[in-house]
Design a protein around this motif. Sequence first.
Motif, PDB file in Angstrom:
ATOM      1  N   TYR A 208       0.873  -1.136  -0.079  1.00  0.00           N
ATOM      2  CA  TYR A 208      -0.006  -0.105  -0.104  1.00  0.00           C
ATOM      3  C   TYR A 208       0.824   1.242   0.180  1.00  0.00           C
ATOM      4  O   TYR A 208       0.583   2.275  -0.632  1.00  0.00           O
ATOM      5  CB  TYR A 208      -1.017   0.078   1.473  1.00  0.00           C
ATOM      6  N   SER A 212       0.496   4.144  -2.848  1.00  0.00           N
ATOM      7  CA  SER A 212       0.328   5.619  -2.677  1.00  0.00           C
ATOM      8  C   SER A 212       1.314   6.350  -3.435  1.00  0.00           C
ATOM      9  O   SER A 212       1.261   7.539  -3.896  1.00  0.00           O
ATOM     10  CB  SER A 212       0.409   5.873  -1.095  1.00  0.00           C
ATOM     11  N   ALA A 224      -3.760   8.806  -3.299  1.00  0.00           N
ATOM     12  CA  ALA A 224      -2.566   8.805  -2.426  1.00  0.00           C
ATOM     13  C   ALA A 224      -2.899   9.044  -0.988  1.00  0.00           C
ATOM     14  O   ALA A 224      -2.384   8.359  -0.135  1.00  0.00           O
ATOM     15  CB  ALA A 224      -1.452   9.564  -3.161  1.00  0.00           C
ATOM     16  N   ILE A 227      -4.940   6.313   0.753  1.00  0.00           N
ATOM     17  CA  ILE A 227      -4.136   5.254   1.289  1.00  0.00           C
ATOM     18  C   ILE A 227      -2.984   5.627   2.503  1.00  0.00           C
ATOM     19  O   ILE A 227      -2.897   4.799   3.539  1.00  0.00           O
ATOM     20  CB  ILE A 227      -3.224   4.664   0.174  1.00  0.00           C
TER      21      ILE A 227
END
Length: 486
Positions: A208, A212, A224, A227
């Motif tokens: 993750y 991002s 972005a 996350i």
Amino acid sequence: MNEPHGLSEKATVLLTTAAWLGPDPLPPGLPQASADTMEELAGQGMLVRHQDGGHSLPEEARRKVRATYGTRGRDEAILALGDFLGQPGSPSETARCLFMLPHLMYWTEQTRPEDDFPAGAMIVNRTVVLLLENDMGAKAVPLAQRFVRTCEAQIGRDAPATLTARSNLAAAHDQAGESLRGARLLEKVVEARIAALGADHPSVWDGYNNLSGSYLRAGEYERAQQIVERLIEHRTETLGPRDRATLMARNNLAVIWERAGRTAEAVALWQEIFPMFEAALGAGDSDTLAIGAALYQARQSLQEQHVSKEAAQRDRAEDLAEIEQRVAHLSADPEQISLPAVAALVELATALRDTGRLDEAEAAFTEAIDKGRGALGDGHPVVVSARYRLVHIYRLRGHTDVALAAARAALAEAERSLGRTHYETLITAANVICLVLEGQQMEEHEELLEDRLADIIEGLGFTHPLVRALAAYRASLTLRQPDWRR
């Protein structure tokens, strides 16, 4: 080619190893590459001597050697490249990586993933990681693709190492300017890790984090931010608020805000977390220093929006002490010159230049270039940046011919090491075009505009001052010469 007669065994080993490596001067330390052996092969016309003392094996000779000896020397060649790289983290590792990169690229072009062996494959992967750490993803893409194919062929499509290889390939695409392509690859990696390991596994959250970053560079700031906010919450709960990963997630949120034009909010967040970095990690920690630099630069950006040019120059002069302190921290060990240390020295030189202290700036740029060449390689992005910034000093002094020669040399090295569309290559190309115009070399100027302008606009964006100036001039040429198609 018949098998050469009269060659010593050492010469045969060297010849068959060199046949799998590229046309640039062969890396030192090849098996059996003693001076006598090199001279034996050179004396028979099999190696070409260079003025600097190096040797290479011409392409026609390499093909003939491989046709004669088959795969002999193939595995030894990549192992020799690994030996040349030395131990991970050793001084000048990045510079050696750039030197051997053409040889490794050539080796992968002549071999197949199914023939790879573990030690050789790990040399490919180590090179990919080094290139990514140095923002040279465009050069890493073909090697990252190769390592993915090797992993898929030999350990399976969904093996953890294969997923990591795909993640590195996504990062390479991202750095090469293909951020959405990288994001799509990362999404699939995260999905595969969730299916195999569960939604709370650390590698899922690492995925993750990388995702991002891809969304950020693609300009999708809201995705972005969503996350990163989840990352901050998760890492605060699982690792604590002062863990490095938690602090870096909060930094990443500030980066998103700064890139999205929310500079005041970014400054406020960096001001809040900077003391936490100092308390948790130490004032001399590389991440702490990086946060301090980001805060400093964002403050400068805000000041430039609200104060006169003269006041901004005074503030710039006052802040030199902060940069000098950072340079001192990062340069404490003269035997271990790091990327952040060279980058900070370039920043110091730029600040000196902007405050009119040109002699000190030139000395600082020269120091950064010399140290960078030894530790990172002449074609490293930071070294290229220092070289074209030094060119600007020559321009300020009216030394157009010197500036143009230096800019041309920087562009040639940038294109060789970074590729045609890397940011630093594009900036250097734009500088060359401007200098050619200043020198009234109109025919070459028009040819360069036609050849380079589209790449420069796409890579730098139309709002960049250099782009707007070049595009305006190109438009004026078209108005005067509507049929110009050079």
